[in-house]
Scaffold this active site. Structure first.
Site, short mmCIF file in Angstrom:
data_model
loop_
_atom_site.label_atom_id
_atom_site.label_comp_id
_atom_site.label_asym_id
_atom_site.label_seq_id
_atom_site.Cartn_x
_atom_site.Cartn_y
_atom_site.Cartn_z
N ARG A 82 31.38 16.70 82.12
CA ARG A 82 31.04 15.43 82.87
C ARG A 82 29.72 14.63 82.06
O ARG A 82 29.61 13.56 82.12
CB ARG A 82 30.65 15.56 84.28
CG ARG A 82 30.47 14.69 85.18
CD ARG A 82 30.53 14.74 86.77
NE ARG A 82 29.26 15.56 87.03
CZ ARG A 82 29.23 16.19 88.20
NH1 ARG A 82 29.96 16.16 88.98
NH2 ARG A 82 28.13 16.74 88.32
N LYS A 184 27.23 10.20 86.08
CA LYS A 184 26.18 10.74 86.56
C LYS A 184 25.03 9.74 86.00
O LYS A 184 24.03 10.69 85.38
CB LYS A 184 25.82 12.01 86.51
CG LYS A 184 25.22 12.79 87.74
CD LYS A 184 25.64 13.99 88.04
CE LYS A 184 24.70 14.60 88.98
NZ LYS A 184 24.47 14.17 90.33
N GLU A 220 31.88 7.46 98.98
CA GLU A 220 31.37 8.76 99.00
C GLU A 220 29.72 8.36 99.48
O GLU A 220 29.45 7.28 99.91
CB GLU A 220 31.13 9.61 97.58
CG GLU A 220 30.41 8.58 96.39
CD GLU A 220 30.08 9.34 95.08
OE1 GLU A 220 30.08 10.44 95.17
OE2 GLU A 220 30.16 8.63 94.27
N1 PLP Z 1 28.37 12.40 94.20
C1 PLP Z 1 27.33 12.19 94.05
C2 PLP Z 1 26.99 10.44 93.75
C3 PLP Z 1 26.41 12.88 93.31
O1 PLP Z 1 25.05 12.77 92.95
C4 PLP Z 1 26.91 14.41 93.55
C5 PLP Z 1 26.06 15.46 92.92
O2 PLP Z 1 26.04 15.91 91.79
C6 PLP Z 1 28.17 14.58 93.84
C7 PLP Z 1 28.93 13.59 94.41
C8 PLP Z 1 28.53 16.04 93.55
O3 PLP Z 1 28.96 16.47 92.51
P1 PLP Z 1 28.97 18.07 92.18
O4 PLP Z 1 29.67 18.69 93.22
O5 PLP Z 1 29.54 18.14 90.78
O6 PLP Z 1 27.59 18.39 92.31
C1 COI Z 2 23.71 17.58 92.90
O1 COI Z 2 24.21 17.63 93.85
O2 COI Z 2 23.21 18.12 92.03
C2 COI Z 2 23.11 16.14 92.74
O3 COI Z 2 22.71 15.60 91.49
C3 COI Z 2 22.74 15.06 93.80
C4 COI Z 2 21.39 14.96 93.96
C5 COI Z 2 21.68 13.99 95.31
C6 COI Z 2 20.46 15.82 94.26
#
Ligand code: PLP
Ligand code: COI
Length: 341
Positions: A82, A184, A220
């Site tokens: 990612r 991200k 989201e």
């Molecule tokens: N959506 C957003 C906007 C995020 O910042 C995060 C955090 O990483 C997620 C979703 C969840 O992603 P992950 O499960 O890969 O941490």
């Molecule tokens: C995560 O879940 O790792 C993120 O980056 C989300 C953030 C809101 C802390």
């Protein structure tokens, strides 16, 4: 190795500097090897690409102590992939995926004393990130970059741990169609700050963003994907090109299907359907699965049948199975745990 004296059980989601972090610089078209350093500060020019035009992206992952005392990370290969996608979209050089995982492993190893013990309720949050570090004044990508990884022990993202949240339908948009919502990028979070502070000022825990084009589909929150459970125990999650492809959400779909035998659907979810769901949760590395009890749409309340006191039963099963896998209590699918020590 003696653990640090930290009140693990009462940690919030905050930054505590640890002993070592990984740093590698990109210059003249190539990444240097990189190294661990004790220096927690960054020194860059006042005109750095990150400071002027927000050229930066990051990842978020965790290390866990398992029941049998190993230290593991969860699917770091997916974070590496990612981050590659984020870098490409932001005209930043890719830090090779194997080296990304290696840098994460080395940083966790070097901070073993800060990895919360099994059963403490805390985990070690890992933050890899990259930014444009040399001077740009015309709008263009930087020529030099820095990739870093630091770690910090954390508790629950939402105060109150697993107490159901109250969220609101947000009037601000998070991401444009064909924009940067699927990567991200720091910029996605900068522009969410007003919306989240406004939500807090109005007494809500988080924002539910709708699709920017039609404002009829669920996207989201600022930091997590949605998971819904139907009244007949189907797991439904929004599909959209402008949400972050959450590794937790993708993993939970596998857990639902292969471990719990539940049907799963990844598809556009109309906001008008939400009132019919039995349970709702926010899923992400930081959020794990945080249950939502109430969704407020401009004064109109949607109260999920699971209520405001505890997680719904299906959400709880998903939570227990995922965290069971991460903490080594339940056998993980092949390749999901990267053992660090
Ligand atoms: N959506 C957003 C906007 C995020 O910042 C995060 C955090 O990483 C997620 C979703 C969840 O992603 P992950 O499960 O890969 O941490
Ligand atoms: C995560 O879940 O790792 C993120 O980056 C989300 C953030 C809101 C802390």
């Amino acid at each position: 190795m003696e653990k640090k004296h930290i009140d693990w059980a009462n940690l919030g989601f905050g930054y505590i500097p640890t002993e070592k972090r990984f740093v590698a610089n990109y210059k003249n078209g190539a990444w240097e090897d990189g190294q661990l350093t004790s220096d927690a500060t960054v020194t860059i020019t006042e005109c750095a690409g990150v400071l002027q035009y927000a050229q930066t992206c990051f990842e978020g992952m965790k290390a866990y102590t398992t029941q049998d005392g190993r230290i593991v990370t969860f699917r770091p290969d997916l974070n590496a992939a990612r981050m590659e996608a984020s870098c490409k979209r932001l005209e930043m050089p890719v830090f090779p995926q194997e080296r990304f995982v290696d840098a994460v492993v080395r940083t966790v190893e070097a901070n073993e004393a800060y990895v919360p013990p099994y059963g403490s309720g805390a985990t070690l949050y890992i933050r890899p990130y990259m930014f444009g570090s040399d001077a740009v004044i015309g709008v263009k990508p930087a020529n030099e970059y820095q990739f870093r990884v630091f770690v910090t022990p954390v508790g629950p993202y939402f105060k109150g741990g697993v107490k159901p949240l109250t969220i609101r339908v947000c009037d601000f948009d998070r991401a444009a169609p064909h924009g940067t919502g699927h990567i991200k990028a720091g910029l996605n979070y900068a522009m969410s700050l007003y919306a989240i502070m406004d939500a807090h000022r109005q007494g809500f825990d988080e924002n539910m963003y709708l699709d920017a084009a039609t404002r009829t589909y669920v996207e989201e929150t600022g930091g997590a994907n949605f998971l819904f459970i139907t009244k007949d125990n189907k797991v439904v999650t929004p599909k959209s090109d402008s949400i972050l492809p959450s590794i937790t959400r993708r993993s939970l779909l596998t857990v639902a299907r292969d471990y719990l035998g539940l049907p799963v659907e990844e598809r556009p979810v109309a906001f008008s359907e939400v009132a019919d769901f039995a349970e709702c949760g926010l899923c992400g590395t930081a959020a794990v699965i945080s249950p939502v009890g109430k969704i407020v749409d401009h004064g109109k309340e949607i109260c999920l049948p699971s209520g405001m006191n505890e997680m719904g039963p299906v959400t709880k099963k998903l939570y227990d199975t995922l965290t069971g896998i991460q903490m080594g209590r339940i056998e993980a699918p092949e390749g999901w745990l990267r053992v660090i020590r």
